[in-house]
Write a protein that holds these residues in place. Structure first.
Motif, PDB file in Angstrom:
ATOM      1  N   ALA A 304      78.940  39.215  26.431  1.00  0.00           N
ATOM      2  CA  ALA A 304      78.223  38.449  25.976  1.00  0.00           C
ATOM      3  C   ALA A 304      76.715  38.702  27.314  1.00  0.00           C
ATOM      4  CB  ALA A 304      78.453  36.554  26.309  1.00  0.00           C
ATOM      5  N   LYS A 305      76.423  38.597  28.456  1.00  0.00           N
ATOM      6  CA  LYS A 305      75.535  38.947  29.609  1.00  0.00           C
ATOM      7  C   LYS A 305      74.555  40.424  28.124  1.00  0.00           C
ATOM      8  CE  LYS A 305      77.091  36.775  33.785  1.00  0.00           C
ATOM      9  NZ  LYS A 305      77.172  37.344  34.910  1.00  0.00           N
ATOM     10  N   PRO A 309      69.007  39.076  22.799  1.00  0.00           N
ATOM     11  CA  PRO A 309      69.357  38.143  23.008  1.00  0.00           C
ATOM     12  C   PRO A 309      69.301  38.017  21.261  1.00  0.00           C
ATOM     13  CG  PRO A 309      68.026  39.162  24.216  1.00  0.00           C
ATOM     14  CD  PRO A 309      68.396  39.827  24.276  1.00  0.00           C
ATOM     15  N   ASP A 329      72.075  34.624  27.739  1.00  0.00           N
ATOM     16  CA  ASP A 329      71.943  36.884  27.560  1.00  0.00           C
ATOM     17  C   ASP A 329      71.179  37.470  28.239  1.00  0.00           C
ATOM     18  OD1 ASP A 329      69.352  35.924  27.390  1.00  0.00           O
ATOM     19  OD2 ASP A 329      69.092  35.459  25.244  1.00  0.00           O
ATOM     20  N   ARG A 335      73.571  30.506  25.860  1.00  0.00           N
ATOM     21  CA  ARG A 335      74.115  31.398  24.403  1.00  0.00           C
ATOM     22  C   ARG A 335      75.326  30.922  24.634  1.00  0.00           C
ATOM     23  NH1 ARG A 335      72.717  37.276  22.659  1.00  0.00           N
ATOM     24  NH2 ARG A 335      74.048  37.669  24.446  1.00  0.00           N
TER      25      ARG A 335
END
Length: 606
Positions: A304-305, A309, A329, A335
């Motif tokens: 996820a990181k 974006p 993000d 997010r």
């Protein structure tokens, strides 16, 4: 079929869906990162924020999602059919949940009054399924998902249990190449697209199924990219992934996010069959307390990181956990990342606020929550009819009694009672093949459900039916014998907590006679206390040869156990369910049922 023949109901559904949804053609391009969208105040459907030339600028789009159904058409039993709910006073309670008759009702009720509603899934819709679906190569589950009006799903690792050709058949239809048709009507396949952006044909280097799909209604467009975990080959039989390559999830999603952006699709959702481990077992706990994403760990956090974006929300799965979290993000902006447990016990309701001016999702307005698929709502009649149809076909096989138990035999815990039972059954089968067989090892992920004492379908309390056994072990793996040195055997035990299993240990279930200590206060291979490993009270001799029974998945080095793929003097026996049936039949009766094993072979230090 003649051109003048009436269109089947399946085709009519397809036609209605095509009128409602438009899938856009693929293209290739690169674009810059998304600018963050902001909403002045709350964004409600049809409300004009900003006025002027943008009437109804912000449009709420409902995203309903679930994951890891695994063919559970009927309500799951035991702990597999319950969820834990956190109460306001700090206590918890369990709620019976699941069953597609109830899931259908809940989803249909949730859609009421929503003009813009999408239903998506995060993979493992099929595979490791109970008898009612697995016996028929999961055609019943695809039929049920069509009736649920599922719009799109990613593939999961279990979609590859029977290989890419069988997955293509589930997508496109047609009778099974070996077992044929189960009725006078040809299987029509899925109304919804399976997305497999990171699963490539090794020869063509192209995705085996669509990499992405676009939902469109009027002027609102939302793109979906679907991937499974890159490590799928490690947890699926080699035959199931033959000729395929699995690429990095982040790189793949970022690639196709650019493709969608080039096509003018700026609202993007990633369907990812990979997940995390929440800090609480309650489906409704606050994942973001005290800070964003603080309540979750595991592979999905790093994924996820690092996802661009440009992607506005992540629907995840695989770990069978429930969570609704925000994870920042790469631009440092929160997010939404969600997962709805497994087996149809929960669904997630997410509000995506679409900005007609930018074509993007206003992320500051995104809201999401998991909801229980309770069993106190009316059953959906079409699902009841579907279950009845397939149960009628399965009943002659599934209702046969194969054993008797005196209580629930659970499949949870580092060492589980059912894990011990299955390992004992495989040891017994191994001794039938070769009396010199010393021990058996069973992977915990291959044990899909508990054995419950309470009668399920009128068979009587304590009776274990073939259908219940099938639900526990649905993979049709064979029981294989191999020779290993004592040093290799100890290495296998260390592989439970090292390599790919270091972060999330996979503790093998062991047969009677094998004992050792697992010290979880230590790290790496030291967690297996070498001097404690004994067979029938005698220390393992590193130079001696031991005859070991495993299933064919482990014998191929699956689940991160490469040493198990190095055995010699192979002998292949019957399938694992047959071994379990034979053991239950030989060791239990109505007057002398089998007691749950004590699960005391591995000493756990925490």
């Amino acid at each position: 079929m003649p051109a003048t023949s009436p269109a089947p109901a399946h085709q009519e559904r397809h036609r209605r869906r095509r009128n409602r949804l438009v899938a856009l053609a693929a293209g290739v391009a690169t674009v810059g990162a998304l600018a963050a969208a902001t909403v002045p105040g709350s964004a409600s459907a049809g409300e004009n924020h900003g006025g002027g030339h943008w009437p109804g600028r912000y449009q709420d789009v409902q995203l309903l999602s679930f994951n890891d159904l695994h063919g559970n058409l009927e309500p799951p039993t035991g702990s597999s059919g319950r969820v834990t709910e956190h109460q306001h006073d700090g206590t918890t309670k369990t709620i019976d949940a699941g069953g597609v008759e109830y899931l259908a009702t809940h989803l249909r009720q949730a859609r009421q009054g929503e003009k813009y509603s999408i239903t998506a899934a995060g993979g493992d819709m099929v595979g490791a399924s109970p008898l009612i679906s697995g016996l028929f190569h999961d055609e019943p589950t695809i039929e049920a998902l069509n009736k649920l009006d599922l719009d799109v799903t990613s593939v999961g690792n279990h979609e590859f249990d029977e290989g890419a050709k069988e997955l293509a058949r589930l997508q496109n239809g047609g009778c099974h190449p070996k077992d044929g048709c189960y009725s006078d009507q040809k299987f029509q396949g899925a109304d919804f697209p399976y997305l497999a952006a990171n699963v490539l044909d090794e020869k063509t280097k192209k995705p085996i199924l669509k990499p992405y799909w676009v939902w469109k209604k009027k002027d609102v467009k939302v793109g979906f990219i679907g991937v499974t975990l890159e490590g799928t080959p490690d947890i699926v039989s080699a035959e199931g992934v033959k000729g395929l390559s699995f690429k990095d999830e982040v790189e793949t999603i970022n690639k196709y996010a650019k493709v969608l952006q080039r096509q003018g699709v700026k609202s993007i959702v990633a369907l990812i069959h990979e997940g995390g481990f929440p800090a609480s077992t309650s489906y409704n706990y606050d994942c973001d307390a005290p800070g964003a994403g603080d309540g979750i760990s595991g592979p999905i956090v790093d994924i996820a990181k690092n996802i661009t974006p440009q992607v506005d929300a992540l629907v995840t799965g695989h770990t069978h956990n429930a969570y609704v979290c925000t994870i920042d993000d790469p631009a440092g902006k929160p997010r939404m990342v969600t997962s709805a447990a497994s087996f149809g016990r929960l669904y997630t309701d997410t509000t995506l606020t679409y900005d007609r001016r930018t074509g993007d999702i206003a992320r500051t307005a995104v809201k999401s929550a998991n909801h229980v698929v309770t069993r106190d709502v009316p059953k959906a009649p079409d699902m009841t009819e579907l279950i009845s149809k397939w149960n009628t076909l399965a009943a002659p096989i599934g209702n046969r009694a194969i054993g008797h138990i005196s209580g629930d035999i659970g499949n949870t815990g580092t060492e589980s009672p059912l894990g011990d039972l299955i390992a004992d059954a495989q040891l017994a089968h191994g001794k039938q093949l070769d009396p010199e067989t010393d021990l058996a090892l069973m992977n915990p992920g291959g044990i899909r459900a508990p054995l419950t004492y309470a009668a399920k379908a009128g068979e009587g309390d304590g009776v274990v039916t073939y259908a219940e056994g099938f639900t526990v072990q649905p993979f049709a793996n064979t029981v294989n014998l191999q020779d290993f040195t004592g040093a290799q055997l100890i290495q296998v035990l260390k592989e439970q907590v090292t390599g790919p299993n270091a972060a999330a240990p996979k503790v093998l279930q062991v047969s009677s006679g094998l004992t050792y200590t697992l010290d979880l206060t230590k790290s790496g291979a030291d967690r297996v206390v070498t001097d404690s490993v004994k067979l029938n009270g005698a220390a393992i001799d590193p130079a001696a040869t031991y005859r070991v029974a495993t299933n064919s998945f482990l014998a191929g080095g699956g689940d991160g156990f490469p040493t198990l793929g190095q055995g010699t003097n192979d002998v292949v026996g019957a399938d694992d369910l047959t071994a379990l049936e034979q053991y239950l039949t030989a060791n239990s009766s109505a007057t002398n049922p089998l007691a749950p094993p004590k699960a005391d072979r591995i000493a756990i230090v925490k």
